[in-house]
Scaffold this motif. Structure first.
Motif, short mmCIF file in Angstrom:
data_model
loop_
_atom_site.label_atom_id
_atom_site.label_comp_id
_atom_site.label_asym_id
_atom_site.label_seq_id
_atom_site.Cartn_x
_atom_site.Cartn_y
_atom_site.Cartn_z
N GLY A 169 78.68 45.27 45.82
CA GLY A 169 77.83 45.41 44.54
C GLY A 169 77.05 44.15 44.34
O GLY A 169 76.29 44.28 43.14
N ASP A 174 73.08 37.23 40.47
CA ASP A 174 74.39 37.20 40.04
C ASP A 174 75.13 35.95 40.33
O ASP A 174 74.90 35.17 41.45
N SER A 209 80.21 42.68 39.48
CA SER A 209 79.60 43.37 40.64
C SER A 209 80.43 43.52 41.92
O SER A 209 79.94 44.64 42.71
N SER A 229 76.70 44.00 50.46
CA SER A 229 75.80 44.27 49.51
C SER A 229 74.34 44.38 49.70
O SER A 229 73.32 44.45 48.97
N ALA A 281 78.90 38.49 39.48
CA ALA A 281 78.81 38.90 38.16
C ALA A 281 77.34 38.87 37.77
O ALA A 281 76.93 37.61 37.90
#
Lengths: 335, 335
Positions: A169, A174, A209, A229, A281
């Protein structure tokens, strides 16, 4: 605590096991001793499932009168530590999903003629660790064979309403962050680590994430996040050497090898079995994570996820303002 | 079907595994490849959990150029049969609870240097068996070590509203019955048996009082039902020699040993790994079971559960009107 019966009768052993179980959840309607175990789920739920084996000679060397290891090889393991490690490896994976563990099953293959102490201590190590982390022991399987010691743990947990944190993710921009400190796990940490269950739970609640537990080494596990990802576009990672939380063990290991800080950094980048959480994140969520972080365990930003253009390396290490490609030297399982 | 990549790189192998998975339930939100698997449960449910390992030299001897077994030792196993057996042993236990299997995880330890064919064939055997019995493959763990071949399967199933059939529910007066035929499993049945899933499901719906799958042998597993059912009062079992469904394999094995019908009967009484269902039921329920039995698999009454008075043997064998104590010679695991 009682001692296991000194007999090779499986049923006497199972009777003893039943007397030494960890505190069991009332949801476990039927525990060890029948054909299978019965666990109640009270509502719509996402279950988290994991299996993992620890193998003698691969994940531990058993402490024994004839066994003398060099300091760089780290300590030999007691049977209790083997039991604990087998459970905690699974717990670390449950932590990396943000799940809550409920119950486990254990399957052990004992070297024939190893004696009662070995199975007793393995079981007690496992059972104590179950008690520590609130895991019920639902069932298992104990056998002897003409082979080395093998302990498999399978674990069932649940998400309790949270969305699981998968590996795939991460998005460009991020923040990349990690709990604890890294490297030199062979000196003892790999037998005594704390699975980051409460931290993992906090992190899924705060909307990370992507998340993984570092079992093969930071560089390899970060590469795995990037690979998983890379769906709509390819992603890579830039991490800063200065930000790496190099552990004391990594420094000590480098010293034992007659080397210095550069080698310690390599241990932090590539050593396996840190069992820390590596996650990504969005920046605004990262800020909240840092602000509200309630744990003693340190948490630290290492770098950022970027869009990976054609020809660019997956991971770049930034040192003194320069970016160099990071070779992936972390642990690769050879089949 | 494609072949596994001939490389020792774990990730290439996992990529291949993912391409050869059995049909997966949509409830499996996240299958093999992340830290753990995610399985959805849609409502209040009783889960059935089981773990079991098959060990080289204990549960199978691998077919190999240098391996020649005597006829009484039965056939050597192909790697596909090892994969199938590991799953089916767990399924047989789920059947004995009356549960419905959902998903499994597999953990394999491969002898180092065994080559790609071995892991490929084990996995394909497992995956095909999963497809046959409607089991999703949620995850696993593949490693190599300096030890023999080990394959552990952990399984999760559910009761879908039925009450699980435990071992400890038999009462005096209950009929004792068994599916299929017994004995001589070593001649090949132990590698090719059908787990009695639909039969087990039918039997819990028809209110059996106790059930177990015969893995250690009829005499031992019946003794276990009696022991677990001895709560308010002690129970024992009387079974009729004439009623025993002695298998063709039991007769053939006796013949290979240069013996006759008496020896075949002993095989039926004590041999392990029949993987048939042994159960008890109140007489009125048993009548309905027989009347409504929809399967090709035979089902047969062997005797009755009785209250066991002080000094009486656990199991008596009735022959030509005489009752003799049945020695428990079935398989005992030596630890």
């Amino acid at each position: 605590m009682s001692h296991a019966p000194d007999t090779d009768d499986e049923f006497a052993y199972i009777k003893w096991l039943r007397s030494e179980l960890p505190p069991q959840t009332p949801r476990l309607e039927l525990g060890p001793g029948d054909d299978a175990a019965i666990l109640r789920v009270e509502q719509k739920e996402r279950l988290v499932l994991k299996t993992d084996s620890v193998l003698e000679g691969q994940h531990f060397i058993l402490k024994a009168p004839g066994v003398h290891l060099k300091e760089v090889q780290g300590p030999a393991a007691t049977p209790e530590e083997v039991g604990r490690k087998a459970l905690c490896r699974c717990l670390s994976d449950i932590a990396a999903m943000g799940g809550v563990p409920i119950a486990c099953m254990a399957a052990v293959a004992l070297p024939r003629g190893a004696g009662v102490k070995l199975r007793e201590q393995i079981f007690l190590g496992l059972s104590k660790a179950c008690a520590t982390y609130g895991v019920s022991l639902a069932g298992g399987d104990t056998q002897s064979w003409n082979g080395p010691l093998m302990l498999n743990v399978s674990l069932i947990g649940e998400m309790q309403g949270e969305r699981p944190a998968i590996r795939g993710g991460a998005a460009a921009g991020d923040v990349i962050a990690v709990t604890g400190s890294l490297g030199g796990s062979i000196l003892g940490h790999h037998l005594r680590f704390e699975p980051r269950l409460t931290e993992g739970r906090f992190l899924v609640r705060h909307g990370v994430s992507a998340m993984i537990d570092i079992s093969d080494g930071l560089s390899g596990d970060l590469a795995r996040i990037c690979e998983e990802s890379s769906r709509r576009y390819e992603v890579g990672a830039d991490i800063a050497a200065e930000a790496l939380p190099v552990s004391k063990a990594a420094r000590r290991l480098a010293k034992l090898e007659g080397q210095g800080g550069e080698r310690a950094l390599e241990h932090a980048l590539h050593d396996g079995e840190d069992f820390e959480l590596l996650f990504t994140a969005p920046a605004f969520r990262w800020q909240r994570i840092v602000r509200e972080w309630p744990f003693d365990t340190p948490v630290r930003a290492l770098g950022v996820v970027r869009e990976r253009k054609k020809g660019e390396p997956a991971i770049r290490l930034l040192r003194k303002g320069e970016a160099q490609e990071l070779a992936l030297k972390s642990y690769v399982h050879k089949l």
